[in-house]
Design a protein around this motif. Structure first.
Motif, PDB file in Angstrom:
ATOM      1  N   MET A   1      48.646  53.965  52.245  1.00 35.35           N
ATOM      2  CA  MET A   1      47.240  52.669  52.135  1.00 35.35           C
ATOM      3  C   MET A   1      48.239  52.901  50.577  1.00 35.35           C
ATOM      4  O   MET A   1      48.672  53.098  49.543  1.00 35.35           O
ATOM      5  CB  MET A   1      46.405  53.398  52.001  1.00 35.35           C
ATOM      6  CG  MET A   1      45.842  53.113  53.513  1.00 35.35           C
ATOM      7  SD  MET A   1      44.091  53.682  53.158  1.00 35.35           S
ATOM      8  CE  MET A   1      43.567  55.027  51.893  1.00 35.35           C
ATOM      9  N   ARG A   2      48.710  51.097  50.490  1.00 37.16           N
ATOM     10  CA  ARG A   2      48.661  50.231  48.800  1.00 37.16           C
ATOM     11  C   ARG A   2      47.723  50.178  48.771  1.00 37.16           C
ATOM     12  O   ARG A   2      46.286  50.468  49.317  1.00 37.16           O
ATOM     13  CB  ARG A   2      49.502  49.175  49.604  1.00 37.16           C
ATOM     14  CG  ARG A   2      50.679  48.995  49.875  1.00 37.16           C
ATOM     15  CD  ARG A   2      51.315  47.707  50.286  1.00 37.16           C
ATOM     16  NE  ARG A   2      50.534  46.754  50.581  1.00 37.16           N
ATOM     17  CZ  ARG A   2      50.780  45.334  50.828  1.00 37.16           C
ATOM     18  NH1 ARG A   2      51.872  44.874  50.227  1.00 37.16           N
ATOM     19  NH2 ARG A   2      50.086  44.321  50.953  1.00 37.16           N
ATOM     20  N   THR A   3      47.492  50.159  47.476  1.00 36.14           N
ATOM     21  CA  THR A   3      46.797  49.842  46.462  1.00 36.14           C
ATOM     22  C   THR A   3      46.426  48.805  45.843  1.00 36.14           C
ATOM     23  O   THR A   3      47.142  47.701  45.625  1.00 36.14           O
ATOM     24  CB  THR A   3      46.608  50.793  45.037  1.00 36.14           C
ATOM     25  OG1 THR A   3      47.853  51.050  44.603  1.00 36.14           O
ATOM     26  CG2 THR A   3      46.448  52.268  45.658  1.00 36.14           C
ATOM     27  N   ALA A   4      45.218  48.469  44.985  1.00 39.66           N
ATOM     28  CA  ALA A   4      44.694  47.176  45.080  1.00 39.66           C
ATOM     29  C   ALA A   4      43.400  47.527  44.235  1.00 39.66           C
ATOM     30  O   ALA A   4      42.732  47.841  43.940  1.00 39.66           O
ATOM     31  CB  ALA A   4      44.971  45.947  46.227  1.00 39.66           C
ATOM     32  N   THR A   5      43.511  46.089  43.326  1.00 43.16           N
ATOM     33  CA  THR A   5      42.073  46.178  42.312  1.00 43.16           C
ATOM     34  C   THR A   5      41.570  44.200  42.952  1.00 43.16           C
ATOM     35  O   THR A   5      42.457  43.231  42.659  1.00 43.16           O
ATOM     36  CB  THR A   5      42.096  46.763  41.501  1.00 43.16           C
ATOM     37  OG1 THR A   5      41.022  46.505  40.823  1.00 43.16           O
ATOM     38  CG2 THR A   5      42.854  45.565  40.140  1.00 43.16           C
ATOM     39  N   THR A   6      39.988  44.682  42.197  1.00 42.24           N
ATOM     40  CA  THR A   6      40.368  43.032  42.169  1.00 42.24           C
ATOM     41  C   THR A   6      39.891  42.689  40.942  1.00 42.24           C
ATOM     42  O   THR A   6      38.788  43.576  40.325  1.00 42.24           O
ATOM     43  CB  THR A   6      38.852  42.591  42.918  1.00 42.24           C
ATOM     44  OG1 THR A   6      40.028  42.835  44.607  1.00 42.24           O
ATOM     45  CG2 THR A   6      38.443  41.048  42.691  1.00 42.24           C
ATOM     46  N   VAL A   7      40.030  41.412  39.881  1.00 43.74           N
ATOM     47  CA  VAL A   7      39.541  41.134  38.374  1.00 43.74           C
ATOM     48  C   VAL A   7      38.782  39.990  38.658  1.00 43.74           C
ATOM     49  O   VAL A   7      38.958  39.159  38.890  1.00 43.74           O
ATOM     50  CB  VAL A   7      40.342  41.217  37.252  1.00 43.74           C
ATOM     51  CG1 VAL A   7      41.175  43.061  37.191  1.00 43.74           C
ATOM     52  CG2 VAL A   7      41.383  40.637  37.508  1.00 43.74           C
ATOM     53  N   GLU A   8      38.037  40.103  37.455  1.00 50.19           N
ATOM     54  CA  GLU A   8      37.435  37.877  37.342  1.00 50.19           C
ATOM     55  C   GLU A   8      37.503  37.863  35.536  1.00 50.19           C
ATOM     56  O   GLU A   8      37.270  38.528  35.236  1.00 50.19           O
ATOM     57  CB  GLU A   8      36.296  38.350  38.106  1.00 50.19           C
ATOM     58  CG  GLU A   8      34.863  36.852  38.303  1.00 50.19           C
ATOM     59  CD  GLU A   8      34.697  35.757  37.068  1.00 50.19           C
ATOM     60  OE1 GLU A   8      35.491  35.072  37.146  1.00 50.19           O
ATOM     61  OE2 GLU A   8      34.007  36.809  37.090  1.00 50.19           O
ATOM     62  N   ALA A   9      38.253  37.015  35.239  1.00 48.38           N
ATOM     63  CA  ALA A   9      38.800  37.009  34.635  1.00 48.38           C
ATOM     64  C   ALA A   9      37.078  36.239  33.396  1.00 48.38           C
ATOM     65  O   ALA A   9      37.945  36.468  31.868  1.00 48.38           O
ATOM     66  CB  ALA A   9      39.995  36.127  34.179  1.00 48.38           C
ATOM     67  N   SER A  10      36.657  36.114  33.162  1.00 51.17           N
ATOM     68  CA  SER A  10      36.030  35.374  32.868  1.00 51.17           C
ATOM     69  C   SER A  10      35.458  36.328  31.912  1.00 51.17           C
ATOM     70  O   SER A  10      34.350  36.321  30.869  1.00 51.17           O
ATOM     71  CB  SER A  10      34.904  34.581  33.373  1.00 51.17           C
ATOM     72  OG  SER A  10      33.577  35.176  34.646  1.00 51.17           O
ATOM     73  N   ALA A  11      35.395  38.019  32.828  1.00 50.63           N
ATOM     74  CA  ALA A  11      34.092  38.758  32.071  1.00 50.63           C
ATOM     75  C   ALA A  11      35.219  39.542  30.932  1.00 50.63           C
ATOM     76  O   ALA A  11      35.665  40.394  30.977  1.00 50.63           O
ATOM     77  CB  ALA A  11      34.369  39.968  33.085  1.00 50.63           C
ATOM     78  N   GLY A  12      35.410  38.538  29.875  1.00 49.87           N
ATOM     79  CA  GLY A  12      36.379  39.039  29.051  1.00 49.87           C
ATOM     80  C   GLY A  12      38.102  39.118  28.882  1.00 49.87           C
ATOM     81  O   GLY A  12      38.224  40.025  29.295  1.00 49.87           O
ATOM     82  N   PHE A  13      37.875  38.403  29.151  1.00 52.08           N
ATOM     83  CA  PHE A  13      39.831  37.376  29.142  1.00 52.08           C
ATOM     84  C   PHE A  13      40.687  38.423  28.738  1.00 52.08           C
ATOM     85  O   PHE A  13      41.453  39.518  29.283  1.00 52.08           O
ATOM     86  CB  PHE A  13      39.947  36.420  28.474  1.00 52.08           C
ATOM     87  CG  PHE A  13      41.351  35.852  29.516  1.00 52.08           C
ATOM     88  CD1 PHE A  13      41.383  35.491  30.789  1.00 52.08           C
ATOM     89  CD2 PHE A  13      42.416  35.779  29.407  1.00 52.08           C
ATOM     90  CE1 PHE A  13      42.747  35.541  31.554  1.00 52.08           C
ATOM     91  CE2 PHE A  13      43.590  35.312  29.465  1.00 52.08           C
ATOM     92  CZ  PHE A  13      43.714  35.263  30.977  1.00 52.08           C
ATOM     93  N   GLY A  14      40.846  39.249  27.118  1.00 55.93           N
ATOM     94  CA  GLY A  14      41.913  39.805  26.606  1.00 55.93           C
ATOM     95  C   GLY A  14      41.504  40.800  27.188  1.00 55.93           C
ATOM     96  O   GLY A  14      42.316  41.775  27.759  1.00 55.93           O
ATOM     97  N   GLU A  15      40.322  41.802  27.913  1.00 55.16           N
ATOM     98  CA  GLU A  15      39.865  43.134  28.264  1.00 55.16           C
ATOM     99  C   GLU A  15      40.484  43.143  29.840  1.00 55.16           C
ATOM    100  O   GLU A  15      41.199  44.403  29.678  1.00 55.16           O
ATOM    101  CB  GLU A  15      38.773  43.653  27.558  1.00 55.16           C
ATOM    102  CG  GLU A  15      38.392  44.756  28.445  1.00 55.16           C
ATOM    103  CD  GLU A  15      36.899  45.606  28.060  1.00 55.16           C
ATOM    104  OE1 GLU A  15      36.356  45.790  28.942  1.00 55.16           O
ATOM    105  OE2 GLU A  15      36.728  45.550  27.316  1.00 55.16           O
ATOM    106  N   VAL A  16      40.164  42.287  30.512  1.00 53.95           N
ATOM    107  CA  VAL A  16      40.819  42.012  31.790  1.00 53.95           C
ATOM    108  C   VAL A  16      42.606  41.725  31.488  1.00 53.95           C
ATOM    109  O   VAL A  16      42.574  42.715  32.680  1.00 53.95           O
ATOM    110  CB  VAL A  16      39.904  40.484  32.581  1.00 53.95           C
ATOM    111  CG1 VAL A  16      40.924  40.882  33.857  1.00 53.95           C
ATOM    112  CG2 VAL A  16      38.272  40.981  32.651  1.00 53.95           C
TER     113      VAL A  16
END
Length: 346
Positions: free
Chosen positions: A1-16
């Motif tokens: 299997m390949r690996t992935a993630t999902t991020v949401e940029a408004s939750a602390g953009f620099g850290e994301v």
């Protein structure tokens, strides 16, 4: 299997952004960027494209109805060309609360709107003049002097289209027209009837097989050092699941609740929703069972998570989308690193 993630940029953009860069170094294959009711996805995707080199980047999801189909195609081509062909176009209908309540556009007929959007996007990607007459969209607009146009830019790379869908009709559409499926609320033991039967029906309509569709499923991943810690973890996730069952969508439409109902928890899901809608959030969370949390997440001791990943793989998941737990950036990256290692081992 390949690996992935999902991020949401408004939750602390620099850290994301730091998380995305480090995730690529860990060997993550795909990073999806959510939009929901926070930051827009394409702006963040362009920035992440400049900060990364190898990892695929996807819109997870751009909401159909908030942009015209041609605007979706323009965005996709721009991001694909900017990233050197690393862009995946993830689309979804969202729900009436976001589409109508936030954007002020009708949610009606989402099936036709998604189908026609994909058809128009692919015509634009083909590079020709755009002429389309459907139930939802007519290009050029009828009754005026406009004539068909083509974009002045071209797609330099293939752009796979993924659909985020849950209902049987939308799942059939996904199998029929999409390159990948972005799923959620996934219980591998019940996925055959709840999801794959509908996907396979759609695949058969277009003369395709499961090998032609990237099944990308997501869940939180967290590692417990022992059984006591695991019980605490599970208890802490019940209110989050109660929100999905009772608070997502509108008073009449909750696709997450319906998905859980199709996988064996209809009575519980209905009562959780009733209590949540009545304002009894704690009562709703108390109804969520340990089985519901563990069945739809990758939470457990390391051996438990490894075995659960095998179950996901055997159920037909091609790409596992990992939402790593942790209170700090370092903690989330440590969880992600361990999860990627486990995926590779199975």
């Amino acid at each position: 299997m390949r690996t992935a993630t999902t991020v949401e940029a408004s939750a602390g953009f620099g850290e994301v952004a730091d998380f995305v860069v480090e995730a690529e170094k860990l060997g993550l294959d795909i990073c999806w960027v959510a939009e929901a009711w926070g930051s827009d996805g394409p702006s963040a995707l362009g920035y992440f494209a400049a900060r990364t080199e190898r990892m695929l980047l996807g819109s997870g999801i751009m909401q159909v109805g908030t942009r015209t189909p041609v605007a979706v195609a323009q965005t996709a081509i721009t991001l694909s060309n900017l990233s050197g062909g690393r862009f995946l176009l993830g689309l979804g209908a969202s729900g009436p609360q976001v589409i109508e309540g936030l954007h002020g556009v009708p949610f009606a007929r989402p099936l036709a709107r998604v189908r026609e959007t994909v058809e128009i996007v692919r015509r634009v990607l083909g590079g020709g003049k755009i002429s389309y007459s459907g139930e939802e969209f007519t290009i050029p607009l009828a009754g005026g002097d406009a004539v068909p146009m083509r974009l002045s830019m071209r797609a330099e790379h293939d752009i796979p289209v993924y659909l985020a869908t849950l209902s049987p009709a939308m799942l059939r559409l996904t199998g029929e027209i999409a390159d990948g499926w972005l799923g959620t609320s996934f219980v591998p033991e019940g996925a055959g009837d709840a999801y794959f039967a509908h996907l396979d029906e759609g695949l058969a309509r277009s003369g395709r097989t499961r090998a032609d569709l990237d099944v990308c499923q997501g869940a939180e991943v967290a590692f417990a050092p022992d059984e006591d810690a695991l019980r605490a973890m599970v208890a802490g996730r019940k209110k989050e699941l109660a929100f999905s069952l009772g608070g997502m969508g509108s008073a009449s439409t909750n696709f997450y609740n319906r998905a859980y109902s199709r996988q064996g928890w209809a009575e519980v899901a209905a009562e959780v929703r009733n209590r949540w809608q009545a304002g009894d959030r704690d009562g709703a969370a108390a109804l969520v069972t340990d089985e519901m949390v563990l069945g739809t997440t990758l939470i457990g001791t390391e051996p438990m998570v490894r075995e659960r990943l095998r179950v996901w793989r055997d159920a037909g998941v091609d790409t596992v989308r990992l939402y790593p737990a942790g209170d700090t950036l370092d903690a989330r990256l440590a969880t992600l690193a361990k999860a990627i290692e486990l995926v590779r081992s199975v």
